[in-house]
Motif scaffolding. Structure first.
Motif, short mmCIF file in Angstrom:
data_model
loop_
_atom_site.label_atom_id
_atom_site.label_comp_id
_atom_site.label_asym_id
_atom_site.label_seq_id
_atom_site.Cartn_x
_atom_site.Cartn_y
_atom_site.Cartn_z
N PHE A 236 0.83 -1.21 -0.16
CA PHE A 236 -0.14 0.05 0.04
C PHE A 236 0.90 1.27 0.04
CE2 PHE A 236 -3.07 2.38 2.64
CZ PHE A 236 -3.83 3.23 1.55
N ALA A 247 0.98 3.94 5.66
CA ALA A 247 0.00 2.84 5.56
C ALA A 247 -0.07 1.86 6.63
CB ALA A 247 0.42 2.03 4.35
N ILE A 282 -7.78 -3.21 0.79
CA ILE A 282 -6.70 -2.43 0.43
C ILE A 282 -5.77 -2.74 -0.62
CG2 ILE A 282 -4.56 -0.98 0.92
CD1 ILE A 282 -6.17 -0.19 3.75
N VAL A 286 -6.08 -1.06 -4.18
CA VAL A 286 -4.90 -0.23 -4.23
C VAL A 286 -3.69 -1.17 -4.77
CG1 VAL A 286 -2.98 1.06 -3.08
CG2 VAL A 286 -5.50 1.17 -2.45
N LYS A 289 -2.71 -1.03 -8.46
CA LYS A 289 -2.36 0.36 -9.05
C LYS A 289 -0.91 0.60 -8.68
CE LYS A 289 -6.99 1.78 -8.80
NZ LYS A 289 -7.96 2.78 -8.28
N VAL A 290 -0.20 0.01 -7.60
CA VAL A 290 1.29 0.30 -7.14
C VAL A 290 2.15 -0.50 -7.85
CG1 VAL A 290 2.60 0.39 -4.90
CG2 VAL A 290 -0.03 0.87 -4.93
#
Length: 301
Positions: A236, A247, A282, A286, A289-290
């Motif tokens: 995250f 995070a 999360i 998320v 996208k990381v």
């Protein structure tokens, strides 16, 4: 205002093992080594802390034992992954299973008990006079473990090494292009061994927080998924030290909320699973996208 202060204070206390666990993942994986064994390393550290405190009568000695055992576990992890080229994810799972089993066996061998150890000397919380009276921010200085301040120092130290030294620049490059870095004459595996020892030592320190600071005894599987939360916080946070800190605080808020929701008419099972649901959500929304290190899991000769 008192409720807010108490909530912030609890969040800070619960954030320590998660943030330190996230840093373990950040340190190891920025160099390209997948570290799924944080949970097991933390558990070994928790046991070593209590055992060291029990045999010496000194909690600080227990903390030192935790750091040393954690560093040893990190070195062995690197040995399996880098020298013997074992599958890194499998090694991580093996470390977690081994730690769960060996600590339960040693608990029985030392204290002739199952489930939990005897109480031992612990690290007391501290309150900073004056600063503890500041509205809201005073929670940072009121009845907090020294581990909290050590955690911030470690985050700052890792950030400085990563982004303000040539060693950090080389190490981050190893995580993306290890073959190119090796061609330039940089000993890739030596950097990775060093990083894994450091990550293991921090994991051991995080475990000792649970056993000789937050509590004064060892309980079987007392890490209770905090190592996995730390790895999720690392993702995250984008594999960045400060991101891992932020995070980790988010996950700690979810854990803190669990204690305040017990007074509502909500089934206890739902309240207890809240931090883990937040972790999964999360990662789901998320995690994709990381962007992580490009050479994560790749080895060099």
């Amino acid at each position: 205002m008192e409720i807010i202060n108490n909530f912030l204070s609890l969040t800070l206390q619960l954030s320590v093992p998660i943030v330190l666990g996230a840093l373990c993942g950040t340190i190891a994986e920025r160099g390209g080594v997948i570290l799924l064994g944080v949970e097991g390393m933390m558990l070994l550290g928790a046991f070593a802390g209590v055992a060291g405190s029990f045999f010496t009568g000194n909690a600080l000695a227990g903390v030192l034992f935790s750091i040393l055992l954690g560093g040893l576990a990190g070195w062995l992890y690197a040995l399996f992954c880098l020298k013997w080229k074992a599958h890194q994810s499998v090694v991580g799972v093996g470390v977690n299973l081994f730690a769960s089993g060996i600590t339960a066996v040693m608990l029985k061998a030392i204290w002739q008990k199952e489930g939990m150890s005897e109480t031992v000397a612990s690290i007391p919380n501290i309150t900073v006079p004056g600063l503890s009276r500041i509205p809201v921010l005073g929670a940072l200085f009121r009845d907090q473990s020294p581990y909290l301040y050590i955690m911030f120092l470690i985050v700052g130290g890792v950030w400085l090494v990563f982004y303000r030294t040539k060693y950090g620049l080389r190490y981050r490059a190893i995580g993306d292009q290890p073959y190119a870095v090796q061609t330039a004459g940089v000993p890739v595996n030596r950097y990775r061994y060093t990083a894994m020892i450091a990550a293991g030592a921090i994991a051991g320190l995080a475990g000792s927080y649970l056993s000789v600071s937050q509590n004064n005894l060892f309980v079987v599987d007392m890490t209770a998924g905090r190592g996995f939360m730390g790895l999720a916080a690392n993702i995250f946070g984008g594999w960045q030290p400060v991101g891992s800190l932020a995070a980790g605080m988010v996950f700690a808020v979810a854990q803190s909320a669990r204690f305040y929701l017990t007074d509502l008419e909500i089934p206890s099972q739902i309240v207890q699973m809240l931090p883990y649901v937040v972790t999964l959500l999360i990662l789901l929304f998320v995690g994709k996208k990381v962007k992580g290190p490009e050479a994560l899991g790749k080895l060099v000769n």
